[in-house]
Write a protein that holds these residues in place. Structure first.
Motif, PDB file in Angstrom:
ATOM      1  N   SER A   1     -64.392 -29.751  10.540  1.00 24.76           N
ATOM      2  CA  SER A   1     -64.020 -28.910   9.394  1.00 24.76           C
ATOM      3  C   SER A   1     -62.761 -29.395   8.680  1.00 24.76           C
ATOM      4  N   ILE A   2     -62.054 -30.352   9.264  1.00 28.94           N
ATOM      5  CA  ILE A   2     -60.814 -30.834   8.657  1.00 28.94           C
ATOM      6  C   ILE A   2     -61.156 -31.830   7.551  1.00 28.94           C
ATOM      7  N   GLN A   3     -60.828 -31.474   6.314  1.00 28.37           N
ATOM      8  CA  GLN A   3     -61.204 -32.275   5.156  1.00 28.37           C
ATOM      9  C   GLN A   3     -60.091 -33.180   4.640  1.00 28.37           C
ATOM     10  N   ARG A   4     -58.857 -32.722   4.746  1.00 28.56           N
ATOM     11  CA  ARG A   4     -57.754 -33.506   4.203  1.00 28.56           C
ATOM     12  C   ARG A   4     -56.439 -33.037   4.815  1.00 28.56           C
ATOM     13  N   VAL A   5     -55.496 -33.950   4.949  1.00 25.10           N
ATOM     14  CA  VAL A   5     -54.147 -33.591   5.397  1.00 25.10           C
ATOM     15  C   VAL A   5     -53.145 -34.328   4.514  1.00 25.10           C
ATOM     16  N   VAL A   6     -52.104 -33.624   4.113  1.00 19.62           N
ATOM     17  CA  VAL A   6     -51.082 -34.232   3.264  1.00 19.62           C
ATOM     18  C   VAL A   6     -49.716 -33.751   3.718  1.00 19.62           C
ATOM     19  N   CYS A   7     -48.749 -34.648   3.702  1.00 19.10           N
ATOM     20  CA  CYS A   7     -47.370 -34.235   3.980  1.00 19.10           C
ATOM     21  C   CYS A   7     -46.524 -34.570   2.756  1.00 19.10           C
ATOM     22  N   TYR A   8     -45.568 -33.684   2.453  1.00 24.41           N
ATOM     23  CA  TYR A   8     -44.781 -33.853   1.231  1.00 24.41           C
ATOM     24  C   TYR A   8     -43.461 -33.110   1.337  1.00 24.41           C
ATOM     25  N   ASP A   9     -42.529 -33.508   0.474  1.00 27.48           N
ATOM     26  CA  ASP A   9     -41.257 -32.817   0.327  1.00 27.48           C
ATOM     27  C   ASP A   9     -41.456 -31.727  -0.716  1.00 27.48           C
ATOM     28  N   ASP A  10     -41.088 -30.493  -0.376  1.00 31.07           N
ATOM     29  CA  ASP A  10     -41.369 -29.379  -1.284  1.00 31.07           C
ATOM     30  C   ASP A  10     -40.366 -29.230  -2.419  1.00 31.07           C
ATOM     31  N   GLY A  11     -39.395 -30.142  -2.500  1.00 30.19           N
ATOM     32  CA  GLY A  11     -38.394 -30.056  -3.548  1.00 30.19           C
ATOM     33  C   GLY A  11     -37.173 -29.255  -3.146  1.00 30.19           C
TER      34      GLY A  11
END
Length: 198
Positions: free
Chosen positions: A137-147
């Motif tokens: 069921s895992i379609q995508r993973v993303v890591c980011y800085d939220d600002g």
């Protein structure tokens, strides 16, 4: 990072492995990297030996990360099939409308468990499982800085060929931890779903 299932101590997942961005570019100017089921790009071991050790760890144990649960969003429409940008924008909009916080509360700490059957979100000091999602069921993973100086890992979950999906967002301790969560999850899916070469 990985531990034998028999051990009960919980470790914070945090090391300095670097990330490699998808060939399609960053999800946004603040995105650290991403992985998607369709492209399979974003977080790969930097060497064959590192991949081999990752394979052994994936099949023999689990990876646990102590993070803060930022948001759980269900029944989201995926009509445009927007990738990482759509995920980040969805979280951002829900923060602006005050549906979820900008900064996770101190009491929202959980254990994110990654293993060959999927992911689990557990309470820190008990065996209670708050959320569980199978690997398929895992379609995508993303890591980011939220600002705001916070590193966020967002995981998109949903049934194949369905327009409804869910998002889990976690606030990490630092960029290294966020990157390692994405890399580990991508490696698990790659190992489990890729046919073994003869």
């Amino acid at each position: 990072m990985f531990r034998n299932k028999k051990k009960k101590s919980k470790k914070e997942g945090d090391n300095s492995l670097s990330s490699k961005n998808s060939s399609s570019g960053k999800a946004s100017s603040s995105s650290s990297g991403q992985w998607s089921r369709s492209s399979g790009t974003g977080f790969e071991p930097s060497s064959e030996s590192q991949r081999s050790s990752g394979v052994s760890a994936v099949l023999g144990g689990v990876a646990e990360f102590k993070v803060k649960l930022l948001a759980v969003l269900d029944n989201l429409e995926d009509v445009d099939n927007q990738g990482a940008i759509g995920m980040i924008n969805t979280i951002d909009l829900n923060q602006q409308y005050r549906r979820i916080p900008f900064i996770a509360k101190d009491d929202s700490q959980v254990i994110l468990v990654l293993f060959k059957y999927g992911i689990k979100v557990m309470e820190v000091n008990s065996p209670v499982v708050l959320y569980r999602h199978p690997l398929y069921s895992i379609q995508r993973v993303v890591c980011y800085d939220d600002g705001l100086g916070k590193q966020v890992v967002a995981i998109k979950v949903g049934q194949p060929r369905k327009t409804k999906y869910g998002l889990l967002a976690f606030q990490c301790n630092n960029q290294d931890q966020a990157t390692e969560i994405c890399r580990t999850l991508a490696t698990i899916i790659e190992v489990i779903t890729t046919p073994e070469r003869s």
